[in-house]
Design a protein around this motif. Sequence first.
Motif, PDB file in Angstrom:
ATOM      1  N   GLU A 199       0.852  -1.199   0.000  1.00  0.00           N
ATOM      2  CA  GLU A 199       0.000   0.000   0.000  1.00  0.00           C
ATOM      3  C   GLU A 199       0.890   1.252   0.000  1.00  0.00           C
ATOM      4  N   ALA A 313     -19.949   4.496  -3.980  1.00  0.00           N
ATOM      5  CA  ALA A 313     -19.195   3.410  -4.632  1.00  0.00           C
ATOM      6  C   ALA A 313     -19.668   2.076  -4.078  1.00  0.00           C
ATOM      7  N   ALA A 345     -19.434  -1.354   4.888  1.00  0.00           N
ATOM      8  CA  ALA A 345     -18.677  -2.337   5.669  1.00  0.00           C
ATOM      9  C   ALA A 345     -17.477  -2.817   4.876  1.00  0.00           C
TER      10      ALA A 345
HETATM   11  N1  LIG Z   1     -17.167  -4.051   1.271  1.00  0.00           N
HETATM   12  C1  LIG Z   1     -17.489  -3.184   0.327  1.00  0.00           C
HETATM   13  O1  LIG Z   1     -18.514  -2.514   0.371  1.00  0.00           O
HETATM   14  C2  LIG Z   1     -16.566  -3.042  -0.840  1.00  0.00           C
HETATM   15  C3  LIG Z   1     -15.633  -4.013  -1.097  1.00  0.00           C
HETATM   16  C4  LIG Z   1     -14.760  -3.823  -2.159  1.00  0.00           C
HETATM   17  C5  LIG Z   1     -14.871  -2.683  -2.923  1.00  0.00           C
HETATM   18  N2  LIG Z   1     -15.813  -1.779  -2.662  1.00  0.00           N
HETATM   19  C6  LIG Z   1     -15.867  -0.528  -3.447  1.00  0.00           C
HETATM   20  O2  LIG Z   1     -14.907  -0.518  -4.467  1.00  0.00           O
HETATM   21  C7  LIG Z   1     -14.191   0.719  -4.420  1.00  0.00           C
HETATM   22  C8  LIG Z   1     -12.775   0.483  -4.854  1.00  0.00           C
HETATM   23  O3  LIG Z   1     -12.057  -0.258  -3.891  1.00  0.00           O
HETATM   24  P1  LIG Z   1     -10.470  -0.341  -3.933  1.00  0.00           P
HETATM   25  O4  LIG Z   1     -10.050  -1.023  -2.697  1.00  0.00           O
HETATM   26  O5  LIG Z   1      -9.985  -0.885  -5.230  1.00  0.00           O
HETATM   27  O6  LIG Z   1     -10.052   1.153  -4.053  1.00  0.00           O
HETATM   28  P2  LIG Z   1      -9.787   2.375  -3.064  1.00  0.00           P
HETATM   29  O7  LIG Z   1      -9.894   3.571  -3.919  1.00  0.00           O
HETATM   30  O8  LIG Z   1     -10.603   2.291  -1.832  1.00  0.00           O
HETATM   31  O9  LIG Z   1      -8.280   2.145  -2.631  1.00  0.00           O
HETATM   32  C9  LIG Z   1      -7.199   2.080  -3.516  1.00  0.00           C
HETATM   33  C10 LIG Z   1      -5.936   1.921  -2.664  1.00  0.00           C
HETATM   34  O10 LIG Z   1      -4.808   1.786  -3.513  1.00  0.00           O
HETATM   35  C11 LIG Z   1      -3.775   2.623  -3.005  1.00  0.00           C
HETATM   36  N3  LIG Z   1      -2.894   2.958  -4.119  1.00  0.00           N
HETATM   37  C12 LIG Z   1      -3.193   3.765  -5.172  1.00  0.00           C
HETATM   38  N4  LIG Z   1      -2.163   3.776  -6.041  1.00  0.00           N
HETATM   39  C13 LIG Z   1      -1.206   2.956  -5.541  1.00  0.00           C
HETATM   40  C14 LIG Z   1       0.054   2.521  -5.999  1.00  0.00           C
HETATM   41  N5  LIG Z   1       0.559   2.962  -7.136  1.00  0.00           N
HETATM   42  N6  LIG Z   1       0.741   1.650  -5.244  1.00  0.00           N
HETATM   43  C15 LIG Z   1       0.218   1.184  -4.069  1.00  0.00           C
HETATM   44  N7  LIG Z   1      -0.969   1.555  -3.591  1.00  0.00           N
HETATM   45  C16 LIG Z   1      -1.673   2.425  -4.314  1.00  0.00           C
HETATM   46  C17 LIG Z   1      -4.485   3.801  -2.406  1.00  0.00           C
HETATM   47  O11 LIG Z   1      -3.659   4.453  -1.465  1.00  0.00           O
HETATM   48  C18 LIG Z   1      -5.690   3.116  -1.756  1.00  0.00           C
HETATM   49  O12 LIG Z   1      -5.412   2.644  -0.467  1.00  0.00           O
HETATM   50  C19 LIG Z   1     -14.299   1.223  -3.001  1.00  0.00           C
HETATM   51  O13 LIG Z   1     -14.380   2.628  -2.987  1.00  0.00           O
HETATM   52  C20 LIG Z   1     -15.543   0.591  -2.489  1.00  0.00           C
HETATM   53  O14 LIG Z   1     -16.604   1.500  -2.505  1.00  0.00           O
HETATM   54  C21 LIG Z   1     -16.658  -1.925  -1.616  1.00  0.00           C
END
Ligand SMILES: NC(=O)c1ccc[n+]([C@@H]2O[C@H](COP(=O)([O-])OP(=O)(O)OC[C@H]3O[C@@H](n4cnc5c(N)ncnc54)[C@H](O)[C@@H]3O)[C@@H](O)[C@H]2O)c1
Length: 458
Positions: A199, A313, A345
Amino acid sequence: MRTFDAIIIGAGQAGPPLAARFAAEGRKVALIERHQVGGTCVNTGCTPTKTMVASARAAHVARRAADFGVDIGGGISVDMKRVQARTAEIAGASRSGLESWLSGLDNVALLRGHAGFIGPDRVALDDELLTAPKIFINVGGRAAIPDIEGLSDIPYLTNSDMVGLDRLPEHLLVLGGSYIGLEFAQMFARFGSKVTVVERGAHLIGREDPEVSEAVRGFLEDEGITVMTGAECIRVERRGDGIVMHADCGGETRTATGTDLLVALGRKPNTDDLGLDKAGVATDGRGFVTVGPDLQASQPGIFALGDCNGRGAFTHTAYNDYEIVAANLFDGESRSVDDRVSGYALYTDPPLGRAGMSETEAKKAGHNVAVASRPMTNVSRAKEKGETAGLMKLVADADSGKLLGGAILGPGGDEAIHAVLNLINMGATAKDLQWAVPIHPTVSELLPTLAGGLEPVR
Ligand SMILES: NC(=O)c1ccc[n+]([C@@H]2O[C@H](COP(=O)([O-])OP(=O)(O)OC[C@H]3O[C@@H](n4cnc5c(N)ncnc54)[C@H](O)[C@@H]3O)[C@@H](O)[C@H]2O)c1
Ligand SMILES: Cc1cc2nc3c(=O)[nH]c(=O)nc-3n(C[C@H](O)[C@H](O)[C@H](O)COP(=O)(O)OP(=O)(O)OC[C@H]3O[C@@H](n4cnc5c(N)ncnc54)[C@H](O)[C@@H]3O)c2cc1C
């Protein structure tokens, strides 16, 4: 040219209920889907991942059986083909149920293919032209693939690949320590993979308060997952059969080596191939359709719902977008997306339930903040269950006592948080909660105690 009362592009989480509502009002509607009905949630998101989380938890509980005095003998192994088959069956049933419901609706034409605007009131579906006075965009998003050095030269996985995987990666590198990355990281560790999470930010799930993200990190590390935070200037390369990730900004170089790479670096809206310019629909710098509080785009008569409007999202926010639009169009209401209280969540085990603002967000919003928290080690139900990782926390406005937010990271946190979420929606104060008589022994029973123990913080 075929004429409809409404055209809906995308049969994800908002499109189908909106189509049904139009149909129930006696209006003719075209619902266009280019891939699978149900969209991300049903096919490559919520449903398959939560099904896999359940398999992973079963393996975890079986491994821990002896802690509870249960002898199941022998080692625990996971058959990924059966995990995958169960996942495909549950997601498939959800998709086909939705599909047959939609196909049976009078006034709804479920059309297959890629839709693109050719004007503010018309859409091309392959060779066919459709027109309607109202058009609703519900096109969702896909995994964002940022420009990371070396990434285009190596094979990588996204959420869509992971939910179809019927093999166990030997060592899974997870790029991105947020919601998608952490759910997959823990489930694959429990299936038997070695897992490393990389991360860029200083903390996992950077949107959360630091003690919440540190608690999540703690239980992931306790399960043997390697977590690397603050990993900037990332590049990846293929070395033999493996993949090497370097985090190197000219100072100390850190590396992680694995056999498979999951890219979980956020989502990109599916708006780039929609011909939005031909309809006069504006987007922001990241491609999200710009909408007003009623979810109407810059072109009157065109609305954007769900992930593609950047206002949510989640499946429940997409569905709530449908509710807002339908209430305003058909029920004479004037509902606004600005009134929505955030709730969601993270489905690690234990899960994190979140309502309203974090402490950090509340301070940023200008509140004098009062906070109370308690570790799960001090919660009877968590002790009885042998699941004491995590904490619970309440955030309130120190002046008015109004509840602003909550986090429950612990057994049933995804369910228990609704007590807080509902109270915030009602505009309740900490006092309202303090005098409730909760059920013992539950995680939720500590919420009134927290409400009574709120202390102002700076
Ligand atoms: N339980 C749930 O409701 C659930 C579960 C999964 C996804 N989702 C939805 O999908 C969306 C996307 O989720 P996500 O986890 O892919 O995205 P996110 O946008 O929440 O997180 C992306 C992560 O990648 C990191 N990052 C970005 N560029 C990077 C790099 N070059 N190297 C290392 N780290 C880097 C960021 O700092 C961040 O922590 C979320 O906003 C969420 O709403 C929801
Ligand atoms: C791994 C993962 C796990 C998740 N877990 C959860 C969770 O537990 N809880 C939760 O609330 N959310 C979760 N989400 C987020 C959730 O899946 C989305 O917020 C939700 O699916 C958004 O719904 P939507 O209707 O906006 O878009 P989508 O569900 O993506 O639907 C959009 C549809 O539009 C179609 N489409 C796109 N462009 C066109 C076009 N030009 N013509 C025709 N059709 C088109 C697509 O094929 C798709 O079917 C998760 C996401 C991922 C990736």
